[in-house]
Design an enzyme around this catalytic site. Structure first.
Site, PDB file in Angstrom:
ATOM      1  N   SER A 195      70.992  27.940  30.168  1.00  0.00           N
ATOM      2  CA  SER A 195      70.745  26.639  31.062  1.00  0.00           C
ATOM      3  C   SER A 195      72.210  25.801  31.274  1.00  0.00           C
ATOM      4  O   SER A 195      73.281  26.117  30.677  1.00  0.00           O
ATOM      5  CB  SER A 195      70.046  25.844  30.019  1.00  0.00           C
ATOM      6  OG  SER A 195      69.826  24.400  30.351  1.00  0.00           O
ATOM      7  N   SER A 196      71.930  24.881  31.967  1.00  0.00           N
ATOM      8  CA  SER A 196      73.138  23.729  32.252  1.00  0.00           C
ATOM      9  C   SER A 196      72.849  22.454  31.466  1.00  0.00           C
ATOM     10  O   SER A 196      73.786  21.721  31.689  1.00  0.00           O
ATOM     11  CB  SER A 196      73.268  23.399  33.833  1.00  0.00           C
ATOM     12  OG  SER A 196      73.336  24.569  34.388  1.00  0.00           O
ATOM     13  N   ASP A 220      66.250  30.896  35.867  1.00  0.00           N
ATOM     14  CA  ASP A 220      67.660  30.628  35.110  1.00  0.00           C
ATOM     15  C   ASP A 220      68.170  31.934  34.441  1.00  0.00           C
ATOM     16  O   ASP A 220      69.257  31.780  34.138  1.00  0.00           O
ATOM     17  CB  ASP A 220      67.577  29.485  34.030  1.00  0.00           C
ATOM     18  CG  ASP A 220      67.481  28.125  34.640  1.00  0.00           C
ATOM     19  OD1 ASP A 220      67.927  28.061  36.059  1.00  0.00           O
ATOM     20  OD2 ASP A 220      67.307  27.154  33.989  1.00  0.00           O
ATOM     21  N   THR A 264      64.018  18.195  36.479  1.00  0.00           N
ATOM     22  CA  THR A 264      64.649  17.946  34.951  1.00  0.00           C
ATOM     23  C   THR A 264      64.939  16.546  34.730  1.00  0.00           C
ATOM     24  O   THR A 264      64.656  15.680  35.635  1.00  0.00           O
ATOM     25  CB  THR A 264      65.997  18.791  35.050  1.00  0.00           C
ATOM     26  OG1 THR A 264      65.866  20.038  35.494  1.00  0.00           O
ATOM     27  CG2 THR A 264      66.594  18.722  33.694  1.00  0.00           C
TER      28      THR A 264
HETATM   29  N1  GLY Z   1      66.645  24.590  34.379  1.00  0.00           N
HETATM   30  C1  GLY Z   1      67.752  24.064  34.546  1.00  0.00           C
HETATM   31  C2  GLY Z   1      68.821  24.128  33.426  1.00  0.00           C
HETATM   32  O1  GLY Z   1      68.149  24.398  32.469  1.00  0.00           O
HETATM   33  O2  GLY Z   1      69.856  24.121  33.694  1.00  0.00           O
END
Ligand code: GLY
Length: 556
Positions: free
Chosen positions: A432-433, A403, A361
């Site tokens: 998502s985070s 996710d 990320t």
């Molecule tokens: N793939 C990490 C997130 O979207 O949290």
């Protein structure tokens, strides 16, 4: 603790009288890679705005930080357009293929490695939309730096080599990925040059044809053919039907600060505002450190519990957003909180999965001299995504399907146990985070965010609390970090981030503690102080990023 370099540029200006109080004295870019930061800064120097620069940075990251994000992934872009004062969230999150069903995965590995793990990418569509609706320059101009770096090559860094080593098995299983990232028999070394001709050609088709250059024609055919030949379930309709969703960002307040952040399908904005609402009743600056940490952890626990219960793709599930974001709801949660004791999470999870460290990320922050701003967090999920490249595309596909709550009750790679609202469905976006965020005080505007899996949201919380304490970007990106996510019921903390007295105090209150082997996150932030007329930008000392500020000479 952090011997790595801190890249920070801070400039204090003596303001000429002709500068209005809200005139930005220059522009700034902070991202995870120096080449991406420079690409953004060059676009701004050429007369592009923050949205043109956002295209250049995202596309360049796709080339030079392929382990973190890319054309085969997605993300969230938080925009502020100065001309009409609007804040906009571009939801470029990946979607489940139309043939996906809730029981798609029999094993954990199937949603992490290989073509079946890949959801439909959103990042190329966002780049097209940014150029069409927000930028000043043609898409081809903004993509030019990325195309150059893909063709000419660039020297890989130590983070790239480490991430590659960690994901070698998945990459080697894909012949096209292996040919690009692991040719020959030995691993690359830092400084080796990576050339990506197929990716350059894919970017050129995107530059020439826009949406149809990725989601149709040659690129789409190669993607679908490659995915299906490797056991995936993509169809052409998955690509042609993909759309970016423009959403209303969420707003919250914390002791004089205004928070603008992302809405579901990110769980990050809801969690951040909920935690801040719980904590806003305390004057944390006056609270002794161990007690302060206890309160912060208890706020984290409650917000992550709600994430599991309520959050998913808002286009598929009803989310009680008004309730979750309301100060009254937070007051109710606060009333369950004991100052002297932990509130144990219901049931313990013994998750001992891999520890996402922020090498997957990516985040970048941009401010232009007109006051437009972008906070963007983008991902292909795990390091190098699914490890799968469809032959002839050069595009590493995400493993964002992980996710979803792929198998109810079983934690994903971040130890998150998803609930029913986040179950897989055809065309649905996974939770998502990622939490790109703007924070404004009476005098200053901040643009911030970070990668780091489920820990993203608590990193944002610690940074906002630090802003409230009067500190700036250099402090936010370097803060020692700790994290709690409801389950597993432990405080995870970076090496050295909690002192021995703090640890003893937290244990006495009943907390379980888990020291992490390594630091995490890769935070990139900008602060424009309208009162002092200064610009600051900082990149996380844990990473290899670069933050640059360019000050414009005042008009004569
Ligand atoms: N793939 C990490 C997130 O979207 O949290």
């Amino acid at each position: 603790m952090f011997l790595l370099r801190l890249l920070l540029i801070s400039l204090v200006l003596v303001p000429p009288a002709r500068w209005a109080a809200d005139t930005v004295p220059g522009y700034a870019v902070a991202s995870a890679h120096p080449l991406a930061t420079r690409a953004g800064l060059d676009l701004l120097a050429q007369g592009g705005n923050a949205f043109d620069a956002a295209i250049a940075v995202a596309a360049t990251l796709a080339v030079v930080e392929p382990q973190g994000s890319g054309l085969g992934g997605g993300g969230f872009w938080l925009l502020h357009r100065q001309s009409d004062g609007r804040d906009i969230m571009l939801d470029g999150r990946e979607r489940a293929p139309l043939a996906a069903r809730r029981d798609l995965y029999a094993t954990a590995a199937q949603s992490i490695d290989g073509a079946l793990a890949a959801a439909i990418p959103g990042l190329p569509a966002v780049l097209v939309q940014l150029a069409r609706d927000y930028g000043k320059l043609p898409l081809a101009a903004s993509l030019a730096p990325a195309i150059h770096h893909a063709r000419a090559g660039f020297p890989v860094g130590a983070r790239y080599v480490k991430a590659l080593t960690d994901r070698l098995t998945a990459l080697d299983a894909s012949p096209a990925a292996r040919a690009i990232f692991h040719p020959g028999t030995t691993l690359p070394l830092p400084g080796d040059v990576l050339i990506q001709i197929d990716l350059a050609q894919t970017l050129e088709r995107l530059a020439a044809e826009g949406f149809a250059g990725f989601y149709g024609g040659e690129t789409a055919r190669k993607l679908v053919r490659g995915v299906r030949a490797a056991g995936g379930i993509w169809q052409m309709e998955d690509l042609t039907a993909y759309r970016v969703v423009e959403r209303q960002p969420l707003r919250g307040h914390y002791r004089g600060l205004a928070i603008t952040t992302v809405a579901p399908p990110s769980a990050g904005g809801v969690g951040l505002i909920e935690m801040l609402n719980i904590l806003s009743a305390y004057d944390l600056t006056g609270v002794p450190l161990p007690a302060r940490r206890h309160l912060v952890v208890e706020a984290m626990r409650r917000a992550y519990h709600d994430r599991e219960q309520y959050l998913g793709d808002p286009d598929f599930v009803g989310i009680p957003l008004l309730r979750l974001l309301s100060p009254n709801y937070a007051a109710g949660l606060r009333s369950t909180l004991r100052l002297d004791r932990v509130t144990p999470s219901d049931g313990f999870s013994q998750t001992t999965g891999p520890e996402p460290d922020g090498a997957n990320t990516s985040h970048y922050s941009i401010l232009d001299s007109a006051g437009n701003r972008v906070a963007a967090t983008l991902s292909i999920n795990y390091g190098f995504g699914s490890g799968f490249v469809a032959p002839g595309t050069g595009v590493l596909l995400n493993d964002e399907m992980d996710d979803f709550a792929t198998r109810p009750g079983t934690p994903n790679v971040y130890g998150l146990i998803g609930g029913e609202p986040n179950a897989i469905a055809a065309g649905k976006r996974m939770l998502s985070s990622m939490t790109p965020t703007f924070v404004e005080s009476a005098d200053a505007t901040a643009i911030m965010g970070t990668p780091g899996g489920s820990r993203i949201v608590t990193m944002l919380l610690l940074a906002v609390l630090d802003f409230a304490d009067g500190h700036g970007p250099a402090s936010w990106v370097g803060l020692p970090r700790f994290h709690h996510q409801y389950l597993p019921d432990v405080i995870e903390y970076e090496p050295g981030s909690l002192s021995d007295p703090d640890l003893r105090d937290l244990q006495q209150r009943g907390h379980r503690l888990k020291p992490l082997a390594a630091a995490y996150g890769d935070f990139h932030a900008i602060l424009w102080n309208r009162k002092s007329r200064t610009l600051e930008a900082a990149s996380d000392p844990r990473g290899e990023g670069l933050a640059l500020v360019q000050i414009k000479p005042p008009a004569q």
